[in-house]
Scaffold this active site. Structure first.
Site, PDB file in Angstrom:
ATOM      1  N   THR A  38      -3.269  -1.008  -8.185  1.00 23.77           N
ATOM      2  CA  THR A  38      -4.414   0.409  -8.092  1.00 23.77           C
ATOM      3  C   THR A  38      -3.741   1.048  -8.314  1.00 23.77           C
ATOM      4  O   THR A  38      -2.917   1.726  -8.109  1.00 23.77           O
ATOM      5  CB  THR A  38      -5.720   0.076  -7.019  1.00 23.77           C
ATOM      6  OG1 THR A  38      -6.458   1.678  -7.899  1.00 23.77           O
ATOM      7  CG2 THR A  38      -4.710   0.516  -5.596  1.00 23.77           C
TER       8      THR A  38
ATOM      9  N   ARG B  57       1.045  -1.056   0.142  1.00 19.40           N
ATOM     10  CA  ARG B  57       0.026   0.188  -0.119  1.00 19.40           C
ATOM     11  C   ARG B  57       0.772   1.157  -0.146  1.00 19.40           C
ATOM     12  O   ARG B  57       2.330   1.152   1.130  1.00 19.40           O
ATOM     13  CB  ARG B  57      -0.744  -0.078   1.294  1.00 19.40           C
ATOM     14  CG  ARG B  57      -2.126   1.397   1.448  1.00 19.40           C
ATOM     15  CD  ARG B  57      -3.160   1.417   0.343  1.00 19.40           C
ATOM     16  NE  ARG B  57      -4.393   1.239   0.461  1.00 19.40           N
ATOM     17  CZ  ARG B  57      -4.991   1.689  -0.373  1.00 19.40           C
ATOM     18  NH1 ARG B  57      -5.009   1.979  -1.754  1.00 19.40           N
ATOM     19  NH2 ARG B  57      -5.832   3.079   0.184  1.00 19.40           N
TER      20      ARG B  57
ATOM     21  N   THR C 199      -9.771   0.165  -9.816  1.00 20.09           N
ATOM     22  CA  THR C 199      -8.193  -0.467  -9.265  1.00 20.09           C
ATOM     23  C   THR C 199      -8.211  -2.291 -10.689  1.00 20.09           C
ATOM     24  O   THR C 199      -8.929  -2.066 -11.183  1.00 20.09           O
ATOM     25  CB  THR C 199      -8.747  -1.356  -8.187  1.00 20.09           C
ATOM     26  OG1 THR C 199      -8.949  -0.401  -6.970  1.00 20.09           O
ATOM     27  CG2 THR C 199      -7.930  -2.712  -7.572  1.00 20.09           C
TER      28      THR C 199
ATOM     29  N   GLU D  94      -6.311   4.288  -7.708  1.00 21.79           N
ATOM     30  CA  GLU D  94      -6.711   4.397  -6.925  1.00 21.79           C
ATOM     31  C   GLU D  94      -8.436   4.817  -8.086  1.00 21.79           C
ATOM     32  O   GLU D  94      -9.157   4.042  -8.025  1.00 21.79           O
ATOM     33  CB  GLU D  94      -6.798   5.828  -6.282  1.00 21.79           C
ATOM     34  CG  GLU D  94      -8.156   5.926  -5.442  1.00 21.79           C
ATOM     35  CD  GLU D  94      -9.130   5.394  -4.244  1.00 21.79           C
ATOM     36  OE1 GLU D  94     -10.321   5.480  -3.933  1.00 21.79           O
ATOM     37  OE2 GLU D  94      -8.291   4.337  -4.397  1.00 21.79           O
TER      38      GLU D  94
ATOM     39  N   ASP E 266      -7.988   7.823   0.389  1.00 23.43           N
ATOM     40  CA  ASP E 266      -9.017   6.918   0.593  1.00 23.43           C
ATOM     41  C   ASP E 266      -8.689   6.628   2.293  1.00 23.43           C
ATOM     42  O   ASP E 266      -9.477   6.322   2.743  1.00 23.43           O
ATOM     43  CB  ASP E 266      -8.766   5.139   0.108  1.00 23.43           C
ATOM     44  CG  ASP E 266      -8.584   5.064  -0.612  1.00 23.43           C
ATOM     45  OD1 ASP E 266     -10.177   5.154  -1.041  1.00 23.43           O
ATOM     46  OD2 ASP E 266      -8.339   3.922  -1.378  1.00 23.43           O
TER      47      ASP E 266
ATOM     48  N   GLY F 290     -13.135  -2.150  -7.167  1.00 22.68           N
ATOM     49  CA  GLY F 290     -14.663  -1.990  -7.077  1.00 22.68           C
ATOM     50  C   GLY F 290     -14.500  -0.971  -5.726  1.00 22.68           C
ATOM     51  O   GLY F 290     -15.426  -0.854  -5.261  1.00 22.68           O
TER      52      GLY F 290
ATOM     53  N   SER G 142      -7.827   0.426   3.007  1.00 24.67           N
ATOM     54  CA  SER G 142      -7.825   0.254   1.728  1.00 24.67           C
ATOM     55  C   SER G 142      -9.120  -0.845   1.956  1.00 24.67           C
ATOM     56  O   SER G 142      -9.554  -1.565   2.718  1.00 24.67           O
ATOM     57  CB  SER G 142      -6.908  -1.085   0.310  1.00 24.67           C
ATOM     58  OG  SER G 142      -7.368  -1.448  -0.390  1.00 24.67           O
TER      59      SER G 142
END
Length: 601
Positions: free
Chosen positions: A428, A112, A410, A430, A452, A497, A476
């Site tokens: 991803t 991440r 993503t 985003e 996010d 999604g 996430s």
């Protein structure tokens, strides 16, 4: 595949019979011949499923050359950075879940993105109020330290059998020679046309001559080909400690906006030190038992493993295989609602928050929460969370907070090899199109992952574990998942999604394991998504179904969503063959491939 006796499913003939093609428009003269898209494939030697045929073919190329599942996953991901640049790429990050056949163990890598060291809880506040989402999305302010190249290094060093440079070759070739534009690529470009036009490097790449790419035309990205070549030659240090990294930092801190653009584009504060200090984290996977199977997922900073696991624990007390379609959907919706209520209160970056992962995944907590679900009534959202530390039957703790914004882009890929190793990898940038800002001369978009984070607490009276912080990973919803039976793989899957990833993976799992649908049909089934909101989203297949009326009479409220998620998965059959499965229609259909199709063992 091996399942509990009551759920032994005859998939062999069904999977083969369901092979179909999802084609784009005929390519224009001179366009490269794209592999045919098929949503399901059955065979030996390994399997790859992704949203894109060129990307799946890159993975298959690696498997056929003797590479393993990790090698093929990296090659597939790099190719997706070419053909799915609005969803993935080296400007973003993701989560990697790996099953090692030799040790029969599951491992995960948290790749991440992180906030700059200067970030604090007020990152997206101005005069004490949250800035508009659109201004955070299309800015340097929303860009986190890119993590995908570091993820590739980590997984290849740990489990790979090939060098990164070798695995980048198919993607480099694809970027140089080009791929055939399909309707999905064009429509995603069109949806971003206004903001892409405000950044010269983005407009030059994705809107050549100021025009949208034509379906069937050839799209080339020579800058990205050169970037991949540079990484292949010098390693990922050119991004984290070298010239590509310097370009990334310059672009974030001084976004190159077109002269005359009226858009407010805020600079970010990412530094060279932030890039140098970035590292992935090897985390223990989440694990729960469901119908006698072991379900492994991604632990926080993702909420995917805890939320999917908690919901499955709640659903296990109901014999879903015997429930009516309306009863199954009702239980699924209510379990999702409860899991999201608890996610919002408890899940964040564990380096900053005390996340009660074990408690959230305990059967005791699931039982205490599932007693809220009634067959003849519907819960009201926003629902207050429970306390996994001291579960109280049918109890809640404190006040409710609504689920904040979570973008719906993503991509996900799933890979298996001839040795039985399996990868579920969700990656991803985003939002679709990320920040909208291309690094000049480098051919890739920067992420907007920091959006996010919660810009401010959804309810000031409720602690929010997902506020920004220095070096913090935003929460996430990515949910790469691997299911084992007695230490051997049954299936693996995941989806893009945003927050709907959790419900998509959950619904696909119950469709396959409880309803007995072949994997490709469990993926294709019309979806619902409840995320502790006042209404539940339904795709048209459910919106236009009699099921909606049945559930509305029970008390459910719905809104329509044209498309939820875009899953891929692989499944191991009892005879040793693999099923690769992808979407039939969503995002223009996905691409499932195997090394040697059935009949050629």
């Amino acid at each position: 595949m091996s399942l509990p006796a009551a759920r032994k499913l005859s998939v062999l003939a069904a999977a083969a019979a369901l092979v179909s093609s999802v084609g784009a428009a005929a390519p224009l003269p001179g366009a490269p011949a794209a592999p045919v898209k098929e949503p399901v494939a059955v065979g030996y030697g390994g399997a790859v499923a992704s949203v894109d045929a060129d990307a799946s073919a890159a993975g298959i190329e690696v498997l056929r050359a003797g590479g393993n599942a990790v090698d093929a996953a990296v090659a597939t991901a790099a190719a997706l950075g070419v053909t799915e640049p609005y969803s993935a790429g080296i400007g973003g990050g993701g989560y990697f879940v790996y099953y090692d056949a030799r040790s029969r163990t599951v491992h995960t890598v948290d790749g991440r993105e992180t906030a700059p060291r200067s970030a604090d809880a007020g990152l997206f506040l101005e005069n004490g109020k949250p800035i508009p989402f659109e201004e955070a999305q299309t800015s340097g302010l929303g860009v986190g330290a890119p993590a995908t190249p570091a993820t590739w290094d980590t997984v290849l060093d740990s489990w790979g059998s090939r060098e990164l440079g070798q695995l980048l070759e198919p993607a480099e070739r694809l970027a140089k020679d080009g791929f055939t534009v399909d309707a999905t690529f064009r429509s995603q470009t069109q949806a971003n046309q206004a903001r892409f036009a405000d950044f010269p490097a983005t407009a030059e790449l994705f809107l050549p001559g100021g025009r949208l790419p034509e379906v069937g035309s050839v799209f080339k990205n020579p800058d990205l080909a050169r970037t991949y070549r540079k990484i292949a030659d010098k390693g990922t240090r050119v991004l984290y400690r070298g010239e590509i990294g310097r370009d990334v930092v310059r672009t974030v801190r001084t976004p190159p906006v077109a002269a005359g653009a009226a858009r407010t584009v805020r600079p970010g504060d990412l530094t060279a030190r932030d890039l140098r200090s970035y590292d992935t984290i090897r985390r223990a996977p989440t694990r729960i038992s469901y119908r006698g199977l072991d379900v492994y997922g991604m632990a926080p900073s993702s909420s995917g493993g805890t939320s999917v696991g908690q919901a499955l624990n709640m659903l296990e007390r109901t014999e879903l295989s015997e429930a009516s379609p309306a009863g199954h959907l009702h239980r699924f919706i209510e379990a999702s609602r409860i899991a999201f209520a608890d996610r919002g209160r408890w899940v964040g970056d564990p380096a900053f928050e005390s996340v009660p992962t074990r408690g959230l995944l305990s059967q005791r907590f699931a039982d205490a929460r599932s007693c809220l679900i009634k067959d003849d009534a519907v819960l009201t959202s926003p629902l207050a969370p429970g306390d996994p530390g001291t579960p109280v039957a049918c109890g809640t703790t404190g006040q409710a907070a609504p689920t904040p914004h979570d973008a719906e882009s993503t991509t996900h890929l799933t890979v298996a090899d001839k040795w039985g190793n399996v990868v579920a990898y969700t990656l991803t940038i985003e939002s679709t199109g990320g920040s909208g800002i291309t690094v000049p001369g480098r051919g890739f978009l920067l992420n907007n992952e920091l959006t996010d984070f919660s810009f401010a607490p959804a309810n000031p009276a409720v602690h929010d574990p997902n506020l920004p912080g220095p070096g913090k990973r935003p929460r996430s919803s990515m949910s790469p998942t691997i299911v084992l039976d007695d230490g051997r793989p049954v299936l693996a899957l995941g989806s893009p999604g945003g927050a709907t990833i959790i419900t998509t993976v959950l619904q696909t799992l119950t469709g396959r394991l409880d309803r007995g649908l072949p994997l490709v049909e469990a993926i294709a089934a019309p979806r619902a998504s409840q995320r502790n909101q006042t209404t539940t989203e339904l795709e048209p297949g459910l919106w236009n179904s009699p099921l909606r009326g049945e559930l509305e009479r029970l008390g459910h409220a719905f809104r329509q969503n044209a498309e939820i998620g875009a899953a891929t998965g692989v499944e191991r059959l009892r005879d040793g063959r693999w099923v690769a499965a992808a979407e039939k229609v969503r995002r223009g259909g996905g691409s499932a491939m195997v090394v040697r199709p059935s009949g050629t063992p």
